[in-house]
Motif scaffolding. Structure first.
Motif, PDB file in Angstrom:
ATOM      1  N   LEU A 418      23.848-134.426  92.157  1.00  0.00           N
ATOM      2  CA  LEU A 418      23.224-133.614  91.253  1.00  0.00           C
ATOM      3  C   LEU A 418      24.251-132.366  91.177  1.00  0.00           C
ATOM      4  O   LEU A 418      24.387-131.687  90.030  1.00  0.00           O
ATOM      5  N   GLY A 419      24.868-131.811  92.271  1.00  0.00           N
ATOM      6  CA  GLY A 419      25.988-130.745  92.095  1.00  0.00           C
ATOM      7  C   GLY A 419      26.882-131.078  91.194  1.00  0.00           C
ATOM      8  O   GLY A 419      27.373-130.150  90.504  1.00  0.00           O
ATOM      9  N   LYS A 420      27.360-132.273  91.262  1.00  0.00           N
ATOM     10  CA  LYS A 420      28.627-132.859  90.416  1.00  0.00           C
ATOM     11  C   LYS A 420      28.146-132.732  88.769  1.00  0.00           C
ATOM     12  O   LYS A 420      28.818-132.227  87.960  1.00  0.00           O
ATOM     13  N   ALA A 421      26.864-133.291  88.691  1.00  0.00           N
ATOM     14  CA  ALA A 421      26.502-133.265  87.235  1.00  0.00           C
ATOM     15  C   ALA A 421      26.288-131.729  86.702  1.00  0.00           C
ATOM     16  O   ALA A 421      26.592-131.461  85.728  1.00  0.00           O
ATOM     17  N   ALA A 422      25.878-130.917  87.524  1.00  0.00           N
ATOM     18  CA  ALA A 422      25.877-129.384  87.166  1.00  0.00           C
ATOM     19  C   ALA A 422      27.249-128.761  86.785  1.00  0.00           C
ATOM     20  O   ALA A 422      27.370-128.095  85.812  1.00  0.00           O
ATOM     21  N   ARG A 423      28.181-129.029  87.886  1.00  0.00           N
ATOM     22  CA  ARG A 423      29.680-128.600  87.545  1.00  0.00           C
ATOM     23  C   ARG A 423      29.933-129.033  86.182  1.00  0.00           C
ATOM     24  O   ARG A 423      30.552-128.361  85.460  1.00  0.00           O
ATOM     25  N   LYS A 424      29.906-130.399  85.945  1.00  0.00           N
ATOM     26  CA  LYS A 424      30.176-130.832  84.789  1.00  0.00           C
ATOM     27  C   LYS A 424      29.762-130.250  83.510  1.00  0.00           C
ATOM     28  O   LYS A 424      30.325-129.962  82.712  1.00  0.00           O
ATOM     29  N   LEU A 425      28.493-130.035  83.455  1.00  0.00           N
ATOM     30  CA  LEU A 425      27.822-129.347  82.486  1.00  0.00           C
ATOM     31  C   LEU A 425      28.452-127.870  82.226  1.00  0.00           C
ATOM     32  O   LEU A 425      28.298-127.415  81.326  1.00  0.00           O
ATOM     33  N   LYS A 426      28.613-127.139  83.169  1.00  0.00           N
ATOM     34  CA  LYS A 426      28.852-125.845  83.246  1.00  0.00           C
ATOM     35  C   LYS A 426      30.295-125.846  82.590  1.00  0.00           C
ATOM     36  O   LYS A 426      30.901-125.048  81.945  1.00  0.00           O
ATOM     37  N   ARG A 427      31.079-126.782  83.073  1.00  0.00           N
ATOM     38  CA  ARG A 427      32.617-127.034  82.521  1.00  0.00           C
ATOM     39  C   ARG A 427      32.262-127.232  80.868  1.00  0.00           C
ATOM     40  O   ARG A 427      33.392-126.807  80.078  1.00  0.00           O
ATOM     41  N   ARG A 428      31.394-127.980  80.388  1.00  0.00           N
ATOM     42  CA  ARG A 428      31.085-128.016  79.188  1.00  0.00           C
ATOM     43  C   ARG A 428      30.248-126.768  78.585  1.00  0.00           C
ATOM     44  O   ARG A 428      29.803-126.835  77.162  1.00  0.00           O
ATOM     45  N   LYS A 429      30.148-125.697  79.199  1.00  0.00           N
ATOM     46  CA  LYS A 429      29.680-124.571  78.890  1.00  0.00           C
ATOM     47  C   LYS A 429      28.114-124.746  78.378  1.00  0.00           C
ATOM     48  O   LYS A 429      27.735-124.192  77.623  1.00  0.00           O
ATOM     49  N   ILE A 430      27.388-125.598  78.985  1.00  0.00           N
ATOM     50  CA  ILE A 430      26.084-125.722  78.654  1.00  0.00           C
ATOM     51  C   ILE A 430      25.347-124.964  79.964  1.00  0.00           C
ATOM     52  O   ILE A 430      25.503-125.119  81.029  1.00  0.00           O
ATOM     53  N   ALA A 431      24.268-124.407  79.409  1.00  0.00           N
ATOM     54  CA  ALA A 431      23.412-123.417  80.168  1.00  0.00           C
ATOM     55  C   ALA A 431      22.653-124.546  81.110  1.00  0.00           C
ATOM     56  O   ALA A 431      21.805-125.276  80.680  1.00  0.00           O
ATOM     57  N   ILE A 432      22.529-124.214  82.317  1.00  0.00           N
ATOM     58  CA  ILE A 432      21.803-124.988  83.429  1.00  0.00           C
ATOM     59  C   ILE A 432      20.896-123.890  84.085  1.00  0.00           C
ATOM     60  O   ILE A 432      21.151-122.831  84.591  1.00  0.00           O
ATOM     61  N   PRO A 433      19.763-124.176  84.859  1.00  0.00           N
ATOM     62  CA  PRO A 433      19.068-123.463  85.259  1.00  0.00           C
ATOM     63  C   PRO A 433      19.569-123.074  86.845  1.00  0.00           C
ATOM     64  O   PRO A 433      20.273-124.080  87.471  1.00  0.00           O
ATOM     65  N   GLU A 434      19.393-121.881  87.276  1.00  0.00           N
ATOM     66  CA  GLU A 434      19.917-121.409  88.411  1.00  0.00           C
ATOM     67  C   GLU A 434      18.676-120.604  89.196  1.00  0.00           C
ATOM     68  O   GLU A 434      18.006-119.937  88.675  1.00  0.00           O
ATOM     69  N   PRO A 435      18.315-121.306  90.434  1.00  0.00           N
ATOM     70  CA  PRO A 435      18.968-122.320  91.030  1.00  0.00           C
ATOM     71  C   PRO A 435      18.625-123.560  90.277  1.00  0.00           C
ATOM     72  O   PRO A 435      17.809-123.555  89.445  1.00  0.00           O
ATOM     73  N   LEU A 436      19.156-124.561  90.714  1.00  0.00           N
ATOM     74  CA  LEU A 436      18.997-125.867  90.187  1.00  0.00           C
ATOM     75  C   LEU A 436      17.314-126.252  90.469  1.00  0.00           C
ATOM     76  O   LEU A 436      16.686-125.832  91.383  1.00  0.00           O
ATOM     77  N   PRO A 437      16.705-127.450  89.672  1.00  0.00           N
ATOM     78  CA  PRO A 437      15.379-127.744  89.912  1.00  0.00           C
ATOM     79  C   PRO A 437      15.119-128.054  91.255  1.00  0.00           C
ATOM     80  O   PRO A 437      16.281-128.820  91.818  1.00  0.00           O
ATOM     81  N   PRO A 438      13.920-128.083  91.595  1.00  0.00           N
ATOM     82  CA  PRO A 438      13.635-128.630  92.817  1.00  0.00           C
ATOM     83  C   PRO A 438      13.949-129.905  93.173  1.00  0.00           C
ATOM     84  O   PRO A 438      13.728-130.818  92.087  1.00  0.00           O
ATOM     85  N   LEU A 439      14.330-130.631  94.331  1.00  0.00           N
ATOM     86  CA  LEU A 439      14.681-131.877  94.299  1.00  0.00           C
ATOM     87  C   LEU A 439      13.730-132.428  95.518  1.00  0.00           C
ATOM     88  O   LEU A 439      13.813-132.096  96.669  1.00  0.00           O
ATOM     89  N   GLY A 440      12.694-133.508  94.856  1.00  0.00           N
ATOM     90  CA  GLY A 440      11.944-134.012  95.877  1.00  0.00           C
ATOM     91  C   GLY A 440      12.201-135.517  95.935  1.00  0.00           C
ATOM     92  O   GLY A 440      12.774-136.117  95.443  1.00  0.00           O
ATOM     93  N   VAL A 441      11.336-136.042  97.059  1.00  0.00           N
ATOM     94  CA  VAL A 441      11.424-137.454  97.422  1.00  0.00           C
ATOM     95  C   VAL A 441      10.131-138.086  97.273  1.00  0.00           C
ATOM     96  O   VAL A 441       8.792-137.433  97.705  1.00  0.00           O
ATOM     97  N   MET A 442      10.028-139.331  97.198  1.00  0.00           N
ATOM     98  CA  MET A 442       8.632-140.154  97.093  1.00  0.00           C
ATOM     99  C   MET A 442       8.629-140.505  98.766  1.00  0.00           C
ATOM    100  O   MET A 442       9.606-140.823  99.042  1.00  0.00           O
ATOM    101  N   ILE A 443       7.579-140.669  99.165  1.00  0.00           N
ATOM    102  CA  ILE A 443       7.068-141.164 100.271  1.00  0.00           C
ATOM    103  C   ILE A 443       6.333-142.502 100.171  1.00  0.00           C
ATOM    104  O   ILE A 443       5.357-142.572  99.811  1.00  0.00           O
ATOM    105  N   GLU A 444       7.043-143.335 100.158  1.00  0.00           N
ATOM    106  CA  GLU A 444       6.501-144.840  99.570  1.00  0.00           C
ATOM    107  C   GLU A 444       7.122-145.888 100.513  1.00  0.00           C
ATOM    108  O   GLU A 444       6.688-146.913 100.574  1.00  0.00           O
TER     109      GLU A 444
END
Ligand code: PEP
Ligand code: MG
Length: 585
Positions: A418-444
């Motif tokens: 996710l961090g890598k994806a965010a950095r790539k978008l920043k390099r492409r000058k695309i606005a991304i939310p700060e902080p990044l969206p919540p990251l959750g897990v399925m309990i299954e």
């Protein structure tokens, strides 16, 4: 009604409601092929298309032969013979020759020519009951279908030729089949194979199509064009019903529709219990076509967006832009309410039909490379999904949910991507939310539930997937009708795991929701609420039912009943305690 006797079949009640319509029997193993006229000047081109598809199929079978050659044992030997026979059929056979003749004589396209040839060969041998011949017919069908698949490289709209009001009768329907069904056209579905919590069943509920699965003798009892009633609430199918039965079911169908209209009035009201506790009812969705029902049901956000449905019925995975556009549709329609995007959960009964390539076989196992496991092996795939979500997050609140997590390490790896994806978008000058969206897990996965304390330290939220949690805890395939009687979400083991994970989340002060099918069954609402869950995500049509249950319930009394239930040892006693409590309301 007709001259034929009424036949009654019992199966599993999978998707509620009553459908009355005309049977469309889907031939076993058949795949649909479009048929169109080919201009005289294009006949040579069409013959070449057929040639190419046959060569491609030969190559694919050759690859299979190489794999089989590397194996030992009797089964490998048998398979070897079968594939040799396939190669023969692809070199010179009535199937291929006959299709060529049909293209020239009838001026039809190659896939239709193959389809017609299969039908002709089948009907020529149909009267023979010899099992050897039947097996050879299956082989011809299989080879023909492989050629058709290579000809129609773009997705085929399944059942598009079925008349409005059709009832689909089949041996088996996959989740990908269901994703292509038009609910305006298909009134109901009945099939031989399938379990109540498989993804085929989930799709039927999402589309509001009455469905009964697991009817052993279905195909021997129904013919194309016969009148059929599917009672998805009782798990019953009636073939050739008489006038009285038809009338009776019509009345029942009208009553259900009237009740649903009454419930729809709850849309604007909050999910508030008698003693004033507020709950959040969200929607599970698969496809954008479900959005109108999500809004109609008054969902307070999307608690589960199953992104894998975007990967079905196609030959290559969607790219970042396509996934971004897809997600934007949900975010726009939800108008400021939260959308929980789950990363690809392909595998088990959700096939990707080669979209991702080499990993097909291992992903087919429920214990194999399913969900996050497959995604972490295909980092590029997950990173593309993350880039699409991060871009879409500019348009509304989004959470990211990881499926099939069993270990903390998987969350760390996903975070890195996710961090890598965010950095790539920043390099492409695309606005991304700060902080990044919540990251959750399925309990299954049961192990994840038992390690919920540790997972809570690395996750922003939990979503309990009670469908898989039940399946893995009880070792009962959710999509298999033969073990449907063992698949029991009220089993104390399942309930303890739900309670364990819920308490871990409450202690860690992270949000927890439940998005398995249990959440949408108002019979279970008191228990789930009693265990401390405040967020429930479900198929949209269930929202009014669960809301009504909550509005008639005392949450404190539900907690007391849940405590009593958690002291029990067997699910039969639990069911009685729960039903008694529900009947008091
Ligand atoms: C679950 O397992 O309960 C769940 C919600 O995920 P899915 O049904 O897509 O496997
Ligand atoms: Mg699941």
């Amino acid at each position: 009604m007709g001259p034929n006797k009424t036949v009654f079949c019992q199966g599993l009640a999978v998707s509620g409601g009553i459908a009355i319509g005309v049977a469309q029997v889907r031939e076993i193993g058949a795949i649909e092929a479009p048929e169109y006229v080919v201009a005289k000047s294009n006949i040579a081109k069409e013959l070449k298309r057929l040639d190419h598809a046959v060569i491609l199929t030969r190559r694919q079978v050759r690859r299979l032969q190489n794999r089989v050659d590397a194996l030992d044992g009797e089964v490998a030997k048998e398979l070897g013979f079968l594939l040799d026979a396939y190669q023969m059929m692809l070199k010179d056979s009535r199937l291929v020759r006959g299709a060529g003749i049909k293209i020239v004589n009838l001026r039809i396209n190659a896939e239709a020519a193959i389809q017609r040839e299969i039908t002709e060969i089948s009907s020529a041998f149909q009267s023979m009951t010899d099992s050897y011949i039947a097996a050879r017919l299956d082989d011809i069908r299989d080879v023909g279908n492989r050629i058709i698949r290579n000809l129609t490289r773009k997705p085929i709209k399944r059942f598009s030729s079925a008349p409005k009001g059709s009832i689909i009768i089949a041996k088996q329907l996959t989740p990908a089949d269901m994703a292509q069904i038009d609910p305006e056209r298909i009134a109901g579905v009945a099939s031989v194979l399938g379990g109540a919590e498989g993804h085929t069943a989930i799709m039927a509920r999402a589309l509001g199509i009455p469905m009964v699965l697991g009817i052993e003798n279905l195909l021997t009892n129904v013919k194309n064009g016969e009148t059929v009633i599917v009672d998805g609430s009782a798990g019953e199918v009636l073939i050739n019903p008489d006038k009285t039965k038809l009338e009776q079911y019509r009345r029942r169908r009208d009553t259900i529709q009237r009740k649903n209209r009454q419930l729809a009035r709850l849309r604007q009201l909050p999910a508030l219990s008698i003693d004033g506790t507020q709950f959040q009812l969200m929607a599970n969705v698969e496809l954008p076509m479900e959005l109108p029902t999500v809004l109609q049901a008054g969902a307070e956000g999307i608690g589960l967006l199953r992104s894998e449905f975007m990967f079905m019925n196609r030959n290559s995975p969607p790219d970042e832009e396509e996934q971004y556009q897809h997600l934007c549709k949900f975010i726009k329609d939800m108008n400021g309410q939260q959308v929980t995007f789950r990363s690809l959960d392909i595998g088990a009964d959700k096939s990707h039909q080669g979209t991702i390539g080499e990993l097909d076989d291992s992903a087919a196992s429920a214990l194999g490379l399913r969900g996050i496991r497959l995604a972490l092996l295909n980092e590029g795939l997950l990173e593309t999904q993350f880039r699409a979500v991060l871009r879409a997050a500019a348009h509304g609140p989004v959470r990211i949910l990881l499926p099939m997590i069993s270990a903390v390490g998987e969350v760390h790896k996903a975070k890195k991507i996710l961090g890598k994806a965010a950095r790539k978008l920043k390099r492409r000058k695309i606005a991304i939310p700060e902080p990044l969206p919540p990251l959750g897990v399925m309990i299954e996965v049961p192990g994840a539930a038992l390690a919920a304390d540790a997972l809570a330290q690395v996750s922003d939220f939990f979503a309990i997937g009670s469908n898989d949690l039940t399946m893995y805890t009880l070792a009962a395939d959710r999509a298999n009708e033969h073990v449907a009687h063992l698949y029991d979400p009220l089993h104390p083991a399942v309930l303890r795991l739900i309670q364990f994970a819920t308490n871990a989340a409450l202690r860690a002060r992270i949000p927890i929701s439940i998005c398995g099918e249990m959440a949408g069954d108002s019979r279970f609402t008191a228990l789930l609420i009693g265990l401390g869950l405040h967020e429930l995500s479900m198929t949209p049509a269930s929202i009014p039912h669960v809301k009504q249950r909550i509005r008639n319930m005392d949450a404190a009394a539900a907690a007391a009943r849940a405590a009593l239930i958690m002291d029990q040892k067997d699910s039969a006693r639990i069911a009685v305690l729960l039903d008694d409590f529900n009947n008091l309301a």
